[in-house]
Design an enzyme around this catalytic site. Structure first.
Site, PDB file in Angstrom:
ATOM      1  N   PRO A 216       2.911   3.315 -11.445  1.00 54.82           N
ATOM      2  CA  PRO A 216       4.068   2.397 -11.480  1.00 54.82           C
ATOM      3  C   PRO A 216       3.749   0.947 -11.174  1.00 54.82           C
ATOM      4  O   PRO A 216       4.598   0.087 -11.379  1.00 54.82           O
ATOM      5  CB  PRO A 216       5.009   2.980 -10.428  1.00 54.82           C
ATOM      6  CG  PRO A 216       4.136   3.767  -9.515  1.00 54.82           C
ATOM      7  CD  PRO A 216       3.035   4.303 -10.365  1.00 54.82           C
ATOM      8  N   PHE A 217       2.531   0.650 -10.692  1.00 55.96           N
ATOM      9  CA  PHE A 217       2.194  -0.739 -10.371  1.00 55.96           C
ATOM     10  C   PHE A 217       0.867  -1.140 -11.012  1.00 55.96           C
ATOM     11  O   PHE A 217       0.047  -1.821 -10.424  1.00 55.96           O
ATOM     12  CB  PHE A 217       2.159  -0.933  -8.845  1.00 55.96           C
ATOM     13  CG  PHE A 217       3.453  -0.527  -8.186  1.00 55.96           C
ATOM     14  CD1 PHE A 217       4.581  -1.326  -8.297  1.00 55.96           C
ATOM     15  CD2 PHE A 217       3.555   0.680  -7.512  1.00 55.96           C
ATOM     16  CE1 PHE A 217       5.788  -0.934  -7.730  1.00 55.96           C
ATOM     17  CE2 PHE A 217       4.757   1.080  -6.940  1.00 55.96           C
ATOM     18  CZ  PHE A 217       5.876   0.265  -7.056  1.00 55.96           C
ATOM     19  N   SER A 218       0.684  -0.668 -12.244  1.00 58.68           N
ATOM     20  CA  SER A 218      -0.551  -0.992 -12.947  1.00 58.68           C
ATOM     21  C   SER A 218      -0.524  -2.455 -13.384  1.00 58.68           C
ATOM     22  O   SER A 218       0.542  -3.068 -13.522  1.00 58.68           O
ATOM     23  CB  SER A 218      -0.747  -0.078 -14.154  1.00 58.68           C
ATOM     24  OG  SER A 218       0.092  -0.464 -15.218  1.00 58.68           O
ATOM     25  N   GLU A 234       0.729   1.796  -5.643  1.00 57.31           N
ATOM     26  CA  GLU A 234       1.365   1.363  -4.386  1.00 57.31           C
ATOM     27  C   GLU A 234       2.006  -0.018  -4.473  1.00 57.31           C
ATOM     28  O   GLU A 234       1.385  -0.973  -4.934  1.00 57.31           O
ATOM     29  CB  GLU A 234       0.329   1.370  -3.252  1.00 57.31           C
ATOM     30  CG  GLU A 234       0.915   1.017  -1.882  1.00 57.31           C
ATOM     31  CD  GLU A 234      -0.066   1.230  -0.742  1.00 57.31           C
ATOM     32  OE1 GLU A 234       0.319   0.981   0.417  1.00 57.31           O
ATOM     33  OE2 GLU A 234      -1.204   1.651  -0.997  1.00 57.31           O
ATOM     34  N   LYS A 250       0.028   6.599   2.658  1.00 58.78           N
ATOM     35  CA  LYS A 250      -0.971   7.241   3.514  1.00 58.78           C
ATOM     36  C   LYS A 250      -0.745   8.738   3.400  1.00 58.78           C
ATOM     37  O   LYS A 250       0.309   9.247   3.786  1.00 58.78           O
ATOM     38  CB  LYS A 250      -0.849   6.780   4.975  1.00 58.78           C
ATOM     39  CG  LYS A 250      -1.619   5.516   5.266  1.00 58.78           C
ATOM     40  CD  LYS A 250      -3.110   5.732   5.220  1.00 58.78           C
ATOM     41  CE  LYS A 250      -3.892   4.429   5.276  1.00 58.78           C
ATOM     42  NZ  LYS A 250      -4.019   3.780   3.964  1.00 58.78           N
TER      43      LYS A 250
END
Length: 432
Positions: A216-218, A234, A250
């Site tokens: 989702p955060f590429s 992340e 984590k």
């Protein structure tokens, strides 16, 4: 015009019937510029904080390129001057500006400590509609008429670990002894894999990485001859109206091709007391960081120990939020939580000192952040992990992986977790 694109109205908007094809061609077009940034959510619709499915910024109307020293104040001035969409990256090395710390490892990749730019062109995709937010609407027609990309062949880079397994195990035990002495509670220890004389096609490698490990955060970020090819799962920090949200990761577990076993692994991760302890320590650290920007009493944990599934791993992710104080500048909200807690440890400063003592490579942009500010003060930044970093001029390629070390950690298990996290990148570079 190809069949996957249909004009809506002559206002710089276009329906994208095949979003995947559009994204590939749009990035192909943007890669012609000296500077470009692509941020892709890869269809993770469960994320309630993402405003856009895909953002592509290309060309520089204005840019800020600086090293640590007074970088955050320079960024604030740049933000205030332009009051527009601003895309960029913050290196982990900015820690030296915020604390009495110093990095001693060589900067083999050559990335700046901070780089931001106001784009000449900005394309956003939301709900299947591509819209030009900055620049001429004609750019959509330009993209739609690009020929198909001819993938070039390249020699598979020879990947070498910076430290061997025995040295890794020794260093983890050294960190466990520091924890036993009470120096720290937790530290994120990382190791580098690298290749010299690597001649890759960054665009092609990023496309392949995004196919193997859509996250989702590429992101694809090009600064001249330097590239960040990121499959980050992340979020570091985002602002939505009056609220700030941070989502530290984590807790990691492998996937299984057997559906029943995969669900058992996922359930076991949720109930794993060691992983929960690692996660809650970082949640407490993030809560503390957010208080620097928060309206008093507004910090809260939105979700604790959420389990989210990605192609190679299950991850334990928590969400912490606060109401941002009206007198806190957006740049200061980022500064107040930097460096990223999930990539340092607790207490943060002592953890970073031990990271410098034990790690064998400069982190640089790895474990830093990549993202954007938008007009009005909202912003969204990822954590640069699961990422290939490449300097095309000196042909140096690098990626790093790591994990949280607590007293309960097994050095052998932490090493295996590193290999698991590296698996998507290794498959990508081998062309598998």
């Amino acid at each position: 015009m190809p069949p996957y694109l249909f004009p809506l109205i002559s206002m710089g908007k276009m329906n994208t019937q095949d979003l995947s094809v559009f994204k590939h061609q749009a990035l192909q077009w943007a890669n012609q510029f000296e500077v470009c940034c692509c941020l892709d959510t890869n269809g993770y619709s469960s994320d309630p904080y993402s405003k856009y499915d895909f953002l592509l910024a290309a060309g520089t109307a204005h840019q800020l390129h600086t090293q640590k020293g007074n970088a955050f104040e320079e960024l604030k001035s740049f933000y205030n001057t332009h009051a527009d969409w601003i895309f960029g990256m913050l290196s982990y090395e900015l820690k030296d500006e915020l604390e009495d710390l110093q990095s001693g490892h060589d900067n083999k990749l050559g990335f700046p400590d901070l780089f931001f730019f106001v784009p000449e062109y900005l394309i956003a995709v939301k709900n299947g509609v591509a819209e030009v937010l900055i620049g001429s609407a004609a750019v959509l027609n330009t993209i739609s008429t690009l020929p198909g990309y001819n993938a070039s062949s390249y020699d598979i880079p020879v990947i070498t670990p910076r430290i061997g397994k025995d040295a890794y195990l020794y260093k983890v035990e050294k960190l466990r002894r520091a924890i036993a002495k009470g120096d720290i509670y937790e530290v994120t220890f990382c190791q580098e894999f690298f290749a010299e004389n690597a001649a890759i096609d960054p665009y092609q490698v990023y496309r392949h990485l995004n196919q193997i490990s859509p996250t989702p955060f590429s992101g694809f970020f090009k600064i001249g001859d330097k590239y960040i090819l990121s499959a980050s799962p992340e979020r570091f920090l985002c602002r939505r109206g009056k609220r700030l949200f941070s989502q530290p990761i984590k807790g990691t577990a492998r996937r299984s091709s057997d559906t029943g076993e995969d669900m058992q692994i996922k359930t076991a991760l949720y109930h794993n007391s060691k992983e929960q302890a690692e996660n809650v320590m970082i949640v407490d650290l993030v809560r503390n960081d957010l208080t620097k920007s928060a309206v008093k009493g507004s910090v809260k944990v939105e979700e604790l120990f959420g389990i989210y599934t990605f192609p190679q791993v299950h991850q334990m992710i928590s969400t912490v939020s606060c109401t941002i104080s009206p007198d806190v500048h957006p740049v200061d909200a980022v500064k107040n939580t930097f460096p990223i807690g999930s990539m340092t440890g607790a207490p943060k400063v002592r953890a970073m000192e031990l990271i410098e003592e034990t790690e064998c490579s400069r982190r640089g942009i790895y474990s830093g952040t990549l993202g954007y500010f938008e007009p009005g003060g909202d912003f969204d930044f990822n954590v640069v992990i699961r990422s290939i970093l490449y300097n095309e001029s000196n042909r140096y390629l690098s990626f790093q992986v790591g994990g949280a070390i607590t007293y309960a950690s097994s050095a052998e298990a932490e090493y295996e977790e590193c290999l698991l996290k590296a698996s998507a990148i290794i498959k990508t570079l081998k062309g598998q």
